[in-house]
Design an enzyme around this catalytic site. Structure first.
Site, PDB file in Angstrom:
ATOM      1  N   ASP A  99       0.845  -1.190   0.000  1.00 37.56           N
ATOM      2  CA  ASP A  99       0.000   0.000   0.000  1.00 37.56           C
ATOM      3  C   ASP A  99       0.885   1.247   0.000  1.00 37.56           C
ATOM      4  OD1 ASP A  99      -2.239   1.883   0.797  1.00 37.56           O
ATOM      5  OD2 ASP A  99      -3.297  -0.022   0.989  1.00 37.56           O
ATOM      6  N   HIS A 131      -3.603   5.801   3.844  1.00 40.04           N
ATOM      7  CA  HIS A 131      -4.403   4.668   3.363  1.00 40.04           C
ATOM      8  C   HIS A 131      -3.861   3.332   3.862  1.00 40.04           C
ATOM      9  CE1 HIS A 131      -5.899   1.797   0.244  1.00 40.04           C
ATOM     10  NE2 HIS A 131      -6.977   2.556   0.284  1.00 40.04           N
ATOM     11  N   SER A 146     -11.604  -0.640  -0.325  1.00 43.90           N
ATOM     12  CA  SER A 146     -10.315  -0.698   0.373  1.00 43.90           C
ATOM     13  C   SER A 146     -10.492  -1.005   1.848  1.00 43.90           C
ATOM     14  CB  SER A 146      -9.572   0.636   0.239  1.00 43.90           C
ATOM     15  OG  SER A 146      -8.935   0.757  -0.994  1.00 43.90           O
TER      16      SER A 146
END
Length: 416
Positions: free
Chosen positions: A157, A188, A362
Site C-alpha cells: 500500500d 491509506h 479498500s
C-alpha cells in the site's frame, strides 16, 4: 507457385500466429514507453537468464542504430512461483523484437496503480461487530478463532506507520519501492493495516505486521512497483519460514491487466492468502486488476444496513461479454466479487497515533484478509483454499448486490 515460395509464406504465417501479443486492452493510465514482459510457462530459469542477456544486447544495438539518448532498458526481473517476467523501458524496435521472441508470452504497457478508496466523514464504527454475528443486531465483537498468533500480515500500500500505538510493537518496515519517505505519508496503508491487525480496530490482534510501500504520498504507483512488492513479500516470507502462515491485503486498483492478475495469483500459489479490493466505480470489477484475478478473494463493500455500498463494484457470477471479447488474450475477467464485507464509515488507525473514518472496498478488503488469516491458522488450510472456506461461512444477507452478483456477507464463524 514454387515449393520454396510456399514454404516462405507458410513460415511467415506461422511466425505471425505464434508471435507474442502486445496487450493494450485499455489505454487509461498507461506510462509511455514502459512495459511488462511475461515469459511462457515452459521457459526454464536458464532460458530466462539467456533471454535477459539477449534483451540487453538487442537494446544496446537498437539504441546505437537510432543514435538516441534513450538508455533505460531493463528494469526489474521476477520469478514468482515460476511466473517469470520483467519490466523496462524500450524503443519501438526493441519491443517488436521482444514480441517476436519465441519464449515471450505477451507484453503489456506499464500502468498507474492507485488506492481504491474514498474518504468520508462521520462518527460510526461497526465493521468488527457485523462480521462476528449472523444477525445485524449486535454491537460487540466475538471471535472463537483466536487473535492471529503466528500469522504475518503483509500490507502492500502507501506504507504503514509502524510506530502506531495500536500495532503494539508488532510492526516492522519491509521495503520502500515508492519514494525516499520511509513512512506512510498518505494514511491509506495505515488505515487498512489497522483493520487487519490493530489491537483495538483489527482482527489479527497478535499478528506480525510488515509494511511494503509501493504508493507515494498522493496514493499513486504503477504495475512495476506492485509486482516488485509481491516478489519482495514472497522472498521475505520464504526466507523467514512464513509461507503458508501469511496473509496479504491489496486495496489497490489499475485498469485490467493480465500481468497484474497472473502475478497476484502466483503470489498466492507461493504461500500467501490474498484479499483484493473490487474497486469503487459502481461497475463490474472485471474491468480492474487485481480485482478481476481468479482464485484470489475479491471483496465488495457493504453498508451497515447489509446493502451493497453505492460506490462498490460488483461482479457477475459467470462468463461475461468482456470475457468473450477478450478470451484470446488470456485475460481472466470472468472472476469478480467473491463476497462482501463492511466498507462504509470504517474507523481505523492513521499515522501519528490518530484514527479516522474511511469508506471504500479498500476498507472492506482488510476484514476479509483478517478473517482469512484466522481461518487459515486455525483450520490449517492452504492459502488458495481460504476464500472458498470464507464463502462457506458467509451469510446470504446482502440486499441489491448488483447484477448476477453474490449476496454473501463475511462472517467469522464465531457462532454468535
Amino acid at each position: 507457385m514454387s515449393i520454396l515460395k510456399m514454404m516462405l509464406i507458410y513460415f511467415a504465417i506461422f511466425w505471425v500466429v505464434n508471435a507474442a501479443q502486445l496487450l493494450d486492452i485499455d489505454s487509461q493510465g498507461v506510462i509511455p514507453g514502459a512495459y511488462i514482459v511475461v515469459m511462457k510457462d515452459r521457459v526454464s530459469s536458464l532460458e530466462f537468464s539467456s533471454h535477459v542477456r539477449w534483451l540487453k544486447r538487442t537494446h544496446r544495438r537498437n539504441l546505437a542504430k537510432r543514435a538516441t539518448p534513450f538508455t533505460e532498458g531493463l528494469g526489474a526481473t521476477w520469478d514468482i512461483a515460476g511466473w517469470q517476467a520483467y519490466s523496462g523501458s524500450f524503443d519501438e524496435d526493441t519491443v517488436q523484437e521482444i514480441l517476436n521472441h519465441e519464449n515471450v508470452e505477451f507484453v503489456e504497457p506499464n500502468k498507474e496503480m492507485q488506492v481504491a478508496s474514498t474518504i468520508k466523514q462521520g462518527n460510526v464504527t461497526w465493521g468488527l461487530s457485523r462480521i462476528s454475528h449472523k444477525e445485524n443486531s449486535s454491537h460487540d465483537y466475538v471471535s472463537t478463532y483466536g487473535e492471529g498468533e503466528n500469522i504475518t500480515f503483509y500490507g502492500i500500500d502507501s506504507g504503514i506507520d509502524i510506530n502506531q500505538a495500536d500495532f503494539t510493537g508488532r510492526a516492522r518496515w519491509g521495503i520502500n519501492l515508492a519514494d525516499h519517505v520511509d513512512t506512510d505519508c498518505n494514511g491509506h496503508g495505515t488505515h487498512t493495516a489497522g483493520t487487519v491487525a490493530g489491537q483495538k480496530f483489527g482482527i489479527l490482534k497478535k499478528a506480525s505486521i510488515v509494511s511494503i510501500k509501493i504508493l507515494d504520498c498522493y496514493g499513486y504507483g504503477d504495475i512495476t512497483r506492485y509486482i516488485n512488492g509481491l516478489n519482495w513479500a514472497i522472498n521475505d516470507a520464504k526466507e523467514r519460514g512464513l509461507l503458508g502462515k501469511s496473509v496479504m491485503n491489496i486495496s489497490l486498483k489499475t485498469r485490467r491487466s493480465r500481468a497484474v492478475n497472473e502475478a497476484t495469483v502466483r503470489a498466492q500459489e507461493a504461500g500467501i492468502f490474498i484479499a483484493v479490493a473490487a474497486g469503487n466505480q459502481a461497475t463490474s470489477a472485471e474491468f480492474y486488476s487485481p480485482g478481476s484475478a481468479p482464485e484470489v478473494c475479491t471483496v465488495g463493500a457493504s453498508t451497515r444496513n447489509d446493502t451493497k455500498a453505492i460506490f462498490s463494484n460488483y461482479g457477475e457470477l459467470g462468463m461475461s461479454w468482456s470475457c468473450i471479447l477478450f478470451y484470446t488474450t488470456g485475460t481472466n475477467v470472468n472472476h469478480t466479487v467473491d463476497l462482501f464485507a463492511p466498507g462504509e464509515y470504517i474507523r481505523s488507525t492513521l499515522p501519528h497515533n490518530l484514527t479516522g473514518l474511511m469508506s471504500g472496498t479498500s476498507m472492506a478488503t482488510p476484514h476479509v484478509c483478517g478473517v482469512g488469516g484466522l481461518i487459515m491458522a486455525t483450520e490449517g488450510l492452504a492459502p488458495e483454499k481460504v476464500c472458498d472456506r470464507l464463502k462457506e461461512l458467509a451469510n446470504p444477507t446482502i440486499q441489491n448486490p448488483g447484477f448476477n452478483t453474490t449476496n454473501k456477507l463475511l462472517y467469522n464463524g464465531s457462532g454468535a
